[in-house]
Design a protein around this motif. Structure first.
Motif, PDB file in Angstrom:
ATOM      1  N   ILE A 156       0.921  -1.553  -0.225  1.00 28.27           N
ATOM      2  CA  ILE A 156       0.580  -0.166  -0.147  1.00 28.27           C
ATOM      3  C   ILE A 156       0.515   1.392   0.155  1.00 28.27           C
ATOM      4  CG2 ILE A 156      -1.479   1.385   1.362  1.00 28.27           C
ATOM      5  CD1 ILE A 156      -2.623  -1.296   2.457  1.00 28.27           C
ATOM      6  N   LEU A 157       1.916   0.779   0.846  1.00 25.02           N
ATOM      7  CA  LEU A 157       2.558   2.783   1.558  1.00 25.02           C
ATOM      8  C   LEU A 157       3.617   2.943  -0.079  1.00 25.02           C
ATOM      9  CD1 LEU A 157       4.496   2.443   4.358  1.00 25.02           C
ATOM     10  CD2 LEU A 157       2.685   4.073   3.399  1.00 25.02           C
ATOM     11  N   ARG A 158       4.264   1.840  -0.727  1.00 26.71           N
ATOM     12  CA  ARG A 158       4.973   1.648  -2.397  1.00 26.71           C
ATOM     13  C   ARG A 158       4.375   2.715  -3.309  1.00 26.71           C
ATOM     14  NH1 ARG A 158       6.233  -3.106  -2.223  1.00 26.71           N
ATOM     15  NH2 ARG A 158       7.863  -3.250  -1.574  1.00 26.71           N
ATOM     16  N   GLU A 159       2.379   1.673  -3.525  1.00 26.25           N
ATOM     17  CA  GLU A 159       1.426   2.066  -4.744  1.00 26.25           C
ATOM     18  C   GLU A 159       1.412   3.803  -4.626  1.00 26.25           C
ATOM     19  OE1 GLU A 159       1.367   1.021  -7.483  1.00 26.25           O
ATOM     20  OE2 GLU A 159       2.253  -0.541  -6.420  1.00 26.25           O
ATOM     21  N   TYR A 160       1.625   4.163  -3.276  1.00 22.45           N
ATOM     22  CA  TYR A 160       0.673   5.359  -2.828  1.00 22.45           C
ATOM     23  C   TYR A 160       2.357   6.218  -3.240  1.00 22.45           C
ATOM     24  CZ  TYR A 160      -0.881   9.258  -0.131  1.00 22.45           C
ATOM     25  OH  TYR A 160      -1.486  10.865  -0.159  1.00 22.45           O
ATOM     26  N   LEU A 161       3.286   6.206  -2.193  1.00 27.09           N
ATOM     27  CA  LEU A 161       3.988   7.364  -2.661  1.00 27.09           C
ATOM     28  C   LEU A 161       4.541   6.494  -4.179  1.00 27.09           C
ATOM     29  CD1 LEU A 161       6.557   5.778   0.050  1.00 27.09           C
ATOM     30  CD2 LEU A 161       5.038   8.325   0.157  1.00 27.09           C
ATOM     31  N   ARG A 162       4.603   5.484  -5.163  1.00 24.46           N
ATOM     32  CA  ARG A 162       4.837   5.953  -6.507  1.00 24.46           C
ATOM     33  C   ARG A 162       3.827   6.839  -6.904  1.00 24.46           C
ATOM     34  NH1 ARG A 162       5.744   1.023  -7.107  1.00 24.46           N
ATOM     35  NH2 ARG A 162       8.144   1.080  -7.456  1.00 24.46           N
ATOM     36  N   ALA A 163       2.411   6.374  -6.868  1.00 23.83           N
ATOM     37  CA  ALA A 163       1.408   7.546  -7.821  1.00 23.83           C
ATOM     38  C   ALA A 163       1.744   9.224  -6.977  1.00 23.83           C
ATOM     39  CB  ALA A 163       0.042   6.702  -6.599  1.00 23.83           C
ATOM     40  N   LYS A 164       2.528   9.671  -5.943  1.00 22.42           N
ATOM     41  CA  LYS A 164       2.705  10.748  -5.547  1.00 22.42           C
ATOM     42  C   LYS A 164       3.406  11.308  -5.747  1.00 22.42           C
ATOM     43  CE  LYS A 164      -1.196  11.942  -3.140  1.00 22.42           C
ATOM     44  NZ  LYS A 164      -2.474  12.216  -3.275  1.00 22.42           N
ATOM     45  N   GLY A 165       4.216  10.530  -6.829  1.00 24.98           N
ATOM     46  CA  GLY A 165       5.962  11.040  -6.978  1.00 24.98           C
ATOM     47  C   GLY A 165       6.780  10.870  -6.168  1.00 24.98           C
ATOM     48  N   TYR A 166       6.669  10.657  -5.065  1.00 25.67           N
ATOM     49  CA  TYR A 166       7.659   9.938  -4.224  1.00 25.67           C
ATOM     50  C   TYR A 166       8.615   8.668  -4.304  1.00 25.67           C
ATOM     51  CZ  TYR A 166       4.892  13.780  -1.490  1.00 25.67           C
ATOM     52  OH  TYR A 166       4.202  15.224  -1.312  1.00 25.67           O
ATOM     53  N   LEU A 167       8.561   7.472  -5.214  1.00 27.06           N
ATOM     54  CA  LEU A 167       9.247   6.916  -5.480  1.00 27.06           C
ATOM     55  C   LEU A 167       8.960   6.784  -6.257  1.00 27.06           C
ATOM     56  CD1 LEU A 167      10.205   4.435  -3.949  1.00 27.06           C
ATOM     57  CD2 LEU A 167       7.558   3.284  -4.344  1.00 27.06           C
ATOM     58  N   LYS A 168      11.038   6.185  -6.871  1.00 29.92           N
ATOM     59  CA  LYS A 168      11.233   6.069  -8.739  1.00 29.92           C
ATOM     60  C   LYS A 168      11.255   4.823  -8.327  1.00 29.92           C
ATOM     61  CE  LYS A 168      10.802  10.799  -8.960  1.00 29.92           C
ATOM     62  NZ  LYS A 168       9.354  11.283  -8.953  1.00 29.92           N
ATOM     63  N   GLY A 169      10.963   4.388 -10.014  1.00 30.66           N
ATOM     64  CA  GLY A 169      11.013   2.750 -10.534  1.00 30.66           C
ATOM     65  C   GLY A 169      10.092   1.944 -10.707  1.00 30.66           C
ATOM     66  N   ALA A 170       9.805   1.189 -11.655  1.00 31.13           N
ATOM     67  CA  ALA A 170       9.002   0.147 -11.712  1.00 31.13           C
ATOM     68  C   ALA A 170       8.740  -0.600 -10.491  1.00 31.13           C
ATOM     69  CB  ALA A 170       9.471  -0.747 -13.027  1.00 31.13           C
ATOM     70  N   PRO A 171       7.332  -1.070 -10.960  1.00 36.36           N
ATOM     71  CA  PRO A 171       6.218  -1.641  -9.330  1.00 36.36           C
ATOM     72  C   PRO A 171       7.356  -2.911  -9.125  1.00 36.36           C
ATOM     73  CG  PRO A 171       4.412  -0.554 -11.586  1.00 36.36           C
ATOM     74  CD  PRO A 171       6.294  -0.360 -11.928  1.00 36.36           C
TER      75      PRO A 171
END
Length: 68
Positions: A51-66
């Motif tokens: 959940i955190l990984r997907e949220y942070l990726r969606a908000k632009g705080y986490l880069k890289g492939a899922p």
């Protein structure tokens, strides 16, 4: 509800949880998390990370492939 079941203990301090690692999860979120983890066949810790990984990726705080 405070979830400390998957919080690692501090070095040399087995069986206890440091205050900065413990946090309160409201009952409605805890229930939703439990249901999500069961449906997705994940541990609560894995569910929280997903959940955190997907949220942070969606908000632009986490880069890289899922993660797969």
């Amino acid at each position: 509800m405070t979830d400390t079941s998957e919080t690692p203990d501090g070095p040399g301090d087995p069986g206890s949880v440091r205050d900065e690692e413990a946090f309160h999860i409201p009952d409605d979120l805890a229930q939703g998390l439990t249901e999500f983890a069961a449906v997705e066949q994940l541990s609560r810790g894995e569910a929280i990370c997903l959940i955190l990984r997907e949220y942070l990726r969606a908000k632009g705080y986490l880069k890289g492939a899922p993660a797969a």
